[in-house]
Design a protein around this motif. Sequence first.
Motif, PDB file in Angstrom:
ATOM      1  N   ASP A 114       0.844  -1.186   0.000  1.00 57.06           N
ATOM      2  CA  ASP A 114       0.000   0.000   0.000  1.00 57.06           C
ATOM      3  C   ASP A 114       0.878   1.233   0.000  1.00 57.06           C
ATOM      4  OD1 ASP A 114      -2.257   1.656   0.313  1.00 57.06           O
ATOM      5  OD2 ASP A 114      -1.873   1.781   2.461  1.00 57.06           O
ATOM      6  N   GLU A 321     -16.699   1.243   3.806  1.00 57.84           N
ATOM      7  CA  GLU A 321     -16.125   1.819   2.588  1.00 57.84           C
ATOM      8  C   GLU A 321     -14.646   2.155   2.768  1.00 57.84           C
ATOM      9  OE1 GLU A 321     -18.567   5.140   1.668  1.00 57.84           O
ATOM     10  OE2 GLU A 321     -20.288   3.927   1.024  1.00 57.84           O
ATOM     11  N   GLU A 324     -12.819  -1.108   2.552  1.00 56.00           N
ATOM     12  CA  GLU A 324     -12.872  -1.563   1.162  1.00 56.00           C
ATOM     13  C   GLU A 324     -11.827  -0.837   0.327  1.00 56.00           C
ATOM     14  OE1 GLU A 324     -14.382  -4.022  -1.865  1.00 56.00           O
ATOM     15  OE2 GLU A 324     -14.801  -4.015   0.285  1.00 56.00           O
ATOM     16  N   ALA A 325     -11.705   0.479   0.547  1.00 49.44           N
ATOM     17  CA  ALA A 325     -10.699   1.250  -0.184  1.00 49.44           C
ATOM     18  C   ALA A 325      -9.293   0.816   0.197  1.00 49.44           C
ATOM     19  CB  ALA A 325     -10.896   2.737   0.094  1.00 49.44           C
ATOM     20  N   ALA A 328      -8.591  -2.357  -1.612  1.00 44.89           N
ATOM     21  CA  ALA A 328      -8.363  -2.109  -3.036  1.00 44.89           C
ATOM     22  C   ALA A 328      -6.981  -1.531  -3.290  1.00 44.89           C
ATOM     23  CB  ALA A 328      -9.438  -1.165  -3.573  1.00 44.89           C
ATOM     24  N   SER A 329      -6.464  -0.767  -2.327  1.00 38.34           N
ATOM     25  CA  SER A 329      -5.160  -0.134  -2.523  1.00 38.34           C
ATOM     26  C   SER A 329      -4.033  -1.147  -2.602  1.00 38.34           C
ATOM     27  CB  SER A 329      -4.884   0.850  -1.387  1.00 38.34           C
ATOM     28  OG  SER A 329      -4.563   0.168  -0.189  1.00 38.34           O
ATOM     29  N   ARG A 332      -2.663  -1.796  -6.201  1.00 39.65           N
ATOM     30  CA  ARG A 332      -2.225  -0.709  -7.066  1.00 39.65           C
ATOM     31  C   ARG A 332      -0.723  -0.769  -7.318  1.00 39.65           C
ATOM     32  NH1 ARG A 332      -5.512   3.754  -3.593  1.00 39.65           N
ATOM     33  NH2 ARG A 332      -7.616   3.133  -4.240  1.00 39.65           N
ATOM     34  N   ARG A 383     -14.901  -9.145   2.951  1.00 44.54           N
ATOM     35  CA  ARG A 383     -14.196  -9.224   1.684  1.00 44.54           C
ATOM     36  C   ARG A 383     -15.175  -9.480   0.557  1.00 44.54           C
ATOM     37  NH1 ARG A 383     -10.944 -13.150   2.957  1.00 44.54           N
ATOM     38  NH2 ARG A 383      -8.954 -12.157   3.400  1.00 44.54           N
ATOM     39  N   SER A 384     -15.012  -8.745  -0.537  1.00 43.25           N
ATOM     40  CA  SER A 384     -15.907  -8.932  -1.680  1.00 43.25           C
ATOM     41  C   SER A 384     -15.592 -10.247  -2.374  1.00 43.25           C
ATOM     42  CB  SER A 384     -15.748  -7.780  -2.670  1.00 43.25           C
ATOM     43  OG  SER A 384     -14.466  -7.839  -3.281  1.00 43.25           O
ATOM     44  N   GLN A 387     -12.299 -10.190  -4.102  1.00 46.03           N
ATOM     45  CA  GLN A 387     -11.152 -10.251  -3.212  1.00 46.03           C
ATOM     46  C   GLN A 387     -11.003 -11.623  -2.576  1.00 46.03           C
ATOM     47  OE1 GLN A 387     -12.514  -7.114  -0.821  1.00 46.03           O
ATOM     48  NE2 GLN A 387     -11.258  -5.541  -1.792  1.00 46.03           N
ATOM     49  N   VAL A 392      -4.645 -10.832  -7.086  1.00 44.53           N
ATOM     50  CA  VAL A 392      -4.453  -9.431  -7.438  1.00 44.53           C
ATOM     51  C   VAL A 392      -4.256  -9.375  -8.938  1.00 44.53           C
ATOM     52  CG1 VAL A 392      -3.033  -7.387  -7.110  1.00 44.53           C
ATOM     53  CG2 VAL A 392      -3.398  -8.985  -5.224  1.00 44.53           C
TER      54      VAL A 392
END
Length: 400
Positions: A114, A321, A324-325, A328-329, A332, A383-384, A387, A392
Amino acid sequence: MLLDRSFRRTLIARLLLSAGPSTAAALLVAAPGCGEAAAEAESAQELRCFDWFEELGACLDRDAALEEFSTIHRPCDGKDVELEKDTIVSVESDATRRDGACCYEVIVEENTIDCAAVGRPFSLEGHRVTAAPRPAEAGWLARATASGAGGQQPSLADLTDEERETLAGGWLRGALEEHASVASFARFALDLMTHGAPSSLVEAAHIAALDEVGHARLGFSLASAYRGAPVGPAAFPMPPAVPIAAELAALARAAAEEGCVGETVAAVIAAEQRARAEDPAVRAALEVIAEDEARHAELAWLTVAWAIGAGGEPVRRAVAEVFEAAAASLGRPLPPGDEPGGGRAAALAAHGHLAVAEVRALQGAALAQVVLPCARALGLWERSAAQSTGRVEERYRQDA
């Protein structure tokens, strides 16, 4: 990268206490991925073979093999190399020889890095605000204390001018951020009072602000020592009217983002800096900072638990949220880092300075091993489906 197990378990235990002592004890035993190796659902045991036998005439032992794997699989490097998709986090067997290669049973974990900033910033309209540095008198320098945390001077004898400049810059940046955190906690206390928070949280917010005053003093003192001249903060650029959280969900979102994520990560990084530091003055400062940041993280998780209890599902969604962000990071790509290596990196680490790549790796590890598992265990985030596969899709790479 696996964090120190003892520090990780201690920090997790404190964070989980936001759900109550009995719940915390049960979760430490039963919650998947929380308190032990992180993201277990994303880890898998594999056989990996390398041609070390042909080169060395012998296979490496487990510790040496793990160190070599860590060199080959470089999360957070981002410079002149396309990063590997996964990371070998432990070697589970002694070597066996196959076709001239050395083979090991290893635990493989997808990269979890991250780039998010750490700690509790003071933000206005989405922008972080800090004071400018200026030559200073003793007003923002640490005073000697009974614990020995302040007033000590680092040893400069074996440092080059370039190393001193790097250390002065790093400690100065950190001190300015800690200085801004004083304002952030002051605003946080007002947010809490606006929404009827219990006195224990308001009191803890003010104590945390005083902690940050101490952290800033320590940082400015070390920066001044390495610089060879006193430095401190100019006037803080505070606007005439400072917005506070109008809704309870906004307060909880900020607490989750700046505290549950930011300060939990900050505690992990400070603990690693302390573990690597050799200079007594630096170790004493980082001992205080790591402990205080852990308490600040604990305050954030307690605040989120209170806010959800008071505000119900809308607040829970706002908090989810944030996590979740954060999840998601992890996928990246990273910008390139340009830090010294070899002996110079070791000299800097002895004085509390870690390379950008190391800090980014610690950020990702703290998210994967502490923040997200505890958020799941406490029912703050799920976790979605994407995910849960543990994949990844985007490799870490150097931006063009």
